[in-house]
Design an enzyme around this catalytic site. Structure first.
Site, PDB file in Angstrom:
ATOM      1  CG  LEU A 246      -1.844  -1.187   1.411  1.00 33.64           C
ATOM      2  CD1 LEU A 246      -2.532  -1.134   2.769  1.00 33.64           C
ATOM      3  CD2 LEU A 246      -2.878  -1.222   0.285  1.00 33.64           C
ATOM      4  CD  GLU A 247       3.182   5.709  -2.878  1.00 31.35           C
ATOM      5  OE1 GLU A 247       2.693   6.525  -2.063  1.00 31.35           O
ATOM      6  OE2 GLU A 247       3.373   5.951  -4.063  1.00 31.35           O
ATOM      7  CG  LEU A 248      -1.893   3.910   1.502  1.00 28.01           C
ATOM      8  CD1 LEU A 248      -2.548   3.567   2.827  1.00 28.01           C
ATOM      9  CD2 LEU A 248      -2.750   3.447   0.329  1.00 28.01           C
TER      10      LEU A 248
END
Length: 478
Positions: A246-248
């Protein structure tokens, strides 16, 4: 922006996806969305391509995988001029900057191709009489990559290339705002000669995307997007025990110390705040400046910001395009107006930017001072062309404010005292720490975040670990 439209007849319901260009609000791309049968058939092809007896992608030599990936990237980059035009119409980036993203794709891909042998090599154990022991890095299977619109090629390639090099098959679900990026990537890999099913794309609804994540034939999900989107991905994968990268979001800070080169700091941070209209997860959204150089910094930052030219993204003279959609611009306007009502001071006269109009996707860049952490502008991700600047008494206050965030993607400090800068960097809660630069991804370094900026890692040699699993071999002789 994008929208989904259902077209019905007596026998079927067809759902189409329309991409609305932020340049003039026209429909730029229309595509049919895959139905459940098409989604299932895609996953079946990928599974078969991965496992296939002696000819599966998993069994293909690393040298062959490297050659095919390099060829695909070369083909993609050869279309950089057309792609720059498409990007400007789909997501609003000025056409003059479009080719730069493809240069970044080439840089990252070539780095990952160059280090993959070392990153994927077996791990040999120390000698033990009568035994052979080692650990192999095995491909996972089918990887689902869900990519965003703001850097549609760079974010996608961060996962696609290492996943393929590691021996996985990939299905790409791109943002509804940038569907042509998925198609361009597919065409490049197809022309390069990848076997059928190794790399595919799907235009899908959110519902079908969630169902695909829950499919037991998907072995890993690489998602780049909002915190809300990341939560939806986690819910869809709940109970499957697969890896989810998850690159948020980010609310990335910078600190300018009293000994910084002010001119260089201004140049870097203004660009870091306003490039891509501020629509970058690692863009600069809050700046803390030592009180002794605060006024000089603000004055020079305002002067530089006034030099931007706002306008249509397809105009080569323009340096600041529209935000991706009107609603995004209105969100930033709301943050600014709320901050002003709470005592903030605006330094840019919006009327000097003729294209900036209320209710449109066009928004002038803005610098606010007299801000604090009681304002949403300094704590909530803006994802637009606005930055708040605060005066601080010194290092301790700067560190406290930099760490006072739900996010931790990148952080920057500007100082000529390198040793002290590194010492301060050790105290910042962030995935990447910059000294005297900002808003940049070095493919040799791990791209990762802390807190609500996500989890997992892409790029660098460490980035390959997400796309493999360890398999131990314990062999007794005699």
């Amino acid at each position: 922006m994008s929208q989904q439209v259902k077209i019905s007849d007596e026998t079927s319901k067809v759902v189409i996806q329309q991409t609305i260009s932020p340049i003039d609000a026209s429909v730029y791309v229309t595509r049919h969305l895959a139905d459940t049968e098409q989604v299932s058939a895609c996953v079946k092809r990928a599974s078969q391509a991965f496992k296939g007896a002696d000819t599966g992608w998993k069994q293909t030599s690393l040298e062959r995988r490297k050659a095919l990936c390099q060829s695909a990237i070369d083909i993609l980059v050869s279309h950089k001029e057309e792609i720059a035009q498409e990007l400007s119409w789909m997501m609003g980036r000025p056409v003059r900057y479009g080719a730069g993203e493809l240069a970044g794709v080439a840089e990252r891909s070539e780095y990952m191709i160059g280090v993959c042998e070392q990153a994927l090599a077996d791990i040999e154990c120390e000698d033990k009489p009568g035994f052979t022991r080692y650990i192999k890095r095995e491909a996972l299977g089918v990887v689902l990559v869900i990519a965003p619109w703001n850097y549609p090629y760079l974010t996608a390639i961060n996962a696609i290339i290492p996943a393929l090099l590691a021996g996985n098959c990939v299905i790409l679900k791109h943002s509804a705002q940038t569907p042509l990026c998925a198609e361009r990537l597919f065409q490049a890999f197809e022309q390069a000669g990848l076997p059928e099913g190794v790399f595919q794309y799907l235009h899908m609804s959110h519902e079908n995307t969630a169902s695909l994540i829950a499919d037991n034939r998907i072995s890993y999900v690489a998602f780049t997007g909002s915190v809300f989107g990341g939560e939806m991905v986690e819910k869809a994968a709940l109970g499957r025990f697969i890896g989810v990268g998850l690159e948020l979001g980010g609310k990335d800070p910078a600190y300018v110390r009293q000994d910084a080169d002010i001119d260089k700091a201004v140049e870097a941070l203004v660009d870091g705040a306003f490039f891509n209209s501020g629509q970058s997860c690692c863009g600069i959204e809050r700046i803390y400046v030592h009180h002794s150089v605060y006024q000089e910094f603000v004055t020079k930052a305002v002067a530089l910001t006034k030099q931007y030219k706002l306008g249509r993204a397809d105009d080569k003279r323009v340096t600041l395009g529209p935000l991706v959609r009107r609603e995004a611009a209105d969100f930033v306007r709301g943050q600014i107006q709320e901050a002003l009502a709470q005592g903030a001071v605006a330094h840019i006269d919006e009327s000097q930017f003729e294209w900036s109009q209320a209710g449109s996707a066009y928004l002038a860049p803005q610098i606010l001072t007299h801000v604090d952490h009681q304002m949403r502008l300094m704590t909530e991700e803006s994802f637009g062309p606005v930055v708040g600047i605060m005066s601080v008494s010194g290092d301790d206050e700067a560190l406290e404010l930099m760490n006072d965030s739900d996010f931790g993607l990148t952080a920057s400090i500007f100082t000529q005292d390198i040793e002290k800068g590194i010492e301060l960097g050790e105290c910042v809660e962030t995935g990447t720490f910059f000294l005297n630069r900002c808003d940049y991804l070095d493919p040799a370094l791990a791209w990762t975040g802390v807190k609500q900026s996500g989890r997992g890692c892409t790029l660098s040699q460490l980035g390959f670990e997400s796309f493999t699993r360890p398999k131990s071999f314990h062999i007794k002789h005699g």
